[in-house]
Scaffold this active site. Structure first.
Site, mmCIF file in Angstrom:
data_model
loop_
_atom_site.group_PDB
_atom_site.id
_atom_site.type_symbol
_atom_site.label_atom_id
_atom_site.label_comp_id
_atom_site.label_asym_id
_atom_site.label_seq_id
_atom_site.Cartn_x
_atom_site.Cartn_y
_atom_site.Cartn_z
ATOM 1 N N GLU A 205 -6.980 -36.923 -56.892
ATOM 2 C CA GLU A 205 -6.897 -35.486 -57.110
ATOM 3 C C GLU A 205 -5.374 -35.138 -56.794
ATOM 4 O O GLU A 205 -4.659 -35.317 -55.864
ATOM 5 C CB GLU A 205 -7.957 -34.910 -56.233
ATOM 6 C CG GLU A 205 -8.124 -33.459 -56.716
ATOM 7 C CD GLU A 205 -9.682 -33.788 -57.451
ATOM 8 O OE1 GLU A 205 -10.009 -32.802 -58.169
ATOM 9 O OE2 GLU A 205 -10.278 -34.764 -57.629
ATOM 10 N N CYS B 30 -8.035 -33.834 -61.731
ATOM 11 C CA CYS B 30 -8.744 -35.150 -61.283
ATOM 12 C C CYS B 30 -8.324 -36.316 -61.904
ATOM 13 O O CYS B 30 -8.626 -37.541 -61.969
ATOM 14 C CB CYS B 30 -10.267 -34.977 -61.298
ATOM 15 S SG CYS B 30 -10.817 -34.652 -62.933
#
Length: 362
Positions: A354, A320
């Site tokens: 992401e 992330c």
């Protein structure tokens, strides 16, 4: 990168900026061109949190710019949130406006929804909750067709369930997930489904075992477990471990051993630095690990855990934070190369992205 704004007309350009940024970060490692998975332009966020702001004698949904807690942005609808959240927002507001019991010292509302239509609302108060509140909240939950969790200092009242149930399809199979109130879940369900299918494809059908670090509620564990003989998965959060165990049971997956250890602690166990009671009865040497799957927090893997992953032929890494991903790859690049990479646009109209990489031994 300029600061993105919510504007569906500019979505493609914003996504292209993110892809260029990921290419730039991975260029030192001779990464292939990333596969890019886009998001719905609107109604993609399945969970959201609002503070309430009192104005003209009424409470309103409010959000604030980062770093400014004194200038509210009052809102009646939230187009990035799921359609279910947007349906519930005015109904809930009408309910608290009509009830002093529901509105008195209510300061925060959280919505948790799923692609499959389930919904849970958390109401947070600066006062004790009593039986009168519970009766009204039970009526509201029945009227809205939701579960409700009431929170005040030292007290939590659950009406219905304290979790929602999501259904995600991976390679044609539907997996069911319990997502607890207050625990981490992927906010963008459509993109999460794309991430799961990508990871499933990248892992492939294997004859060796899988080690998974930071498994959460079993989001990736469930589909990946169907590709390998055995999985050893770790997670430190007790609520996430309980949800993962329930999810494994609900989906009839019985080849996963889950232990409540941090990635750092498991590294110590595999390095035989010290024993852990939570590993009693688990023979780590019985596993034929060929793959490791990691989905760490924004800080990435610590140096020791990063060194642990070096032992494996293949490292499947979901991140992330592309900056910490790049830092971890820099530590591993002398032994591993990037074979595949991907961008998943979990957070449209923000700088966040992401990403995923498959690292294979040179």
């Amino acid at each position: 990168m300029s600061r993105p704004q919510f504007d569906p007309a500019t979505y493609d350009a914003q996504l292209a900026e993110k892809a260029a940024r990921l290419v730039e970060l991975l260029a030192p490692f001779e990464a292939p061109e990333p596969e890019v998975f886009d998001s719905p332009r609107e109604h993609y966020r399945l969970r959201t949190e609002f503070r309430l702001w009192r104005e003209d004698g009424q409470r309103h949904y409010a959000m604030f710019e980062q770093g400014d807690k004194h200038t509210p942005i009052l809102i009646d609808e939230f187009p990035i949130a799921s359609r279910r959240i947007n349906e519930l927002m005015p109904q809930l507001k009408a309910a608290w406006q009509a009830s002093e019991t529901l509105s008195f010292k209510l300061f925060q509302v959280e919505f948790l929804t799923t692609l499959s239509g389930d919904a849970l609302i958390t109401l947070a108060y600066h006062r004790p909750l009593n039986d009168v509140w519970q009766v009204e909240a039970e009526g509201l939950a029945a009227k809205l067709g939701v579960s409700i969790v009431g929170r005040s200092k030292g007290k939590r009242i659950v009406i219905g369930r304290d979790y929602v149930t999501e259904q995600l399809t991976v390679a044609g199979r539907v997996f069911s997930y319990r997502q607890p109130e207050g625990a981490f879940t992927q906010p963008n369900g459509e993109v999460c489904q794309k991430m799961l299918n990508w990871a499933y494809d990248v892992l492939g059908e294997r004859t060796d075992d899988l080690l998974e670090l930071y498994c959460g509620n079993g989001n990736f564990t469930l589909p990946l477990a169907t590709r390998v003989p055995k999985v050893l998965a770790t997670e430190i959060s007790k609520s996430s471990v309980n949800a993962a165990l329930a999810n494994l049971d609900d989906n009839g997956i019985d080849n996963v051993t889950l232990v409540r250890l941090s990635a750092e602690e498991l590294t110590q166990a595999l390095n035989e630095v010290r024993p852990f009671r939570r590993l009693a009865g688990i023979d780590l040497k019985s596993y034929n690990f060929g793959n490791v799957f990691v989905d760490p927090p924004r800080a990435g893997m610590d140096p020791d855990t990063c060194e642990l992953t070096r032992r494996f032929e293949r490292i499947l890494y979901i991140s992330c934070n592309p900056e910490t991903l790049a830092a971890n790859i820099a530590q591993l690049q002398d032994t591993h190369r990037i074979e595949r990479c991907a961008l998943f646009d979990q957070f449209p109209y923000t700088h966040h992205m992401e990403s995923g990489v498959l690292l294979v031994r040179r």
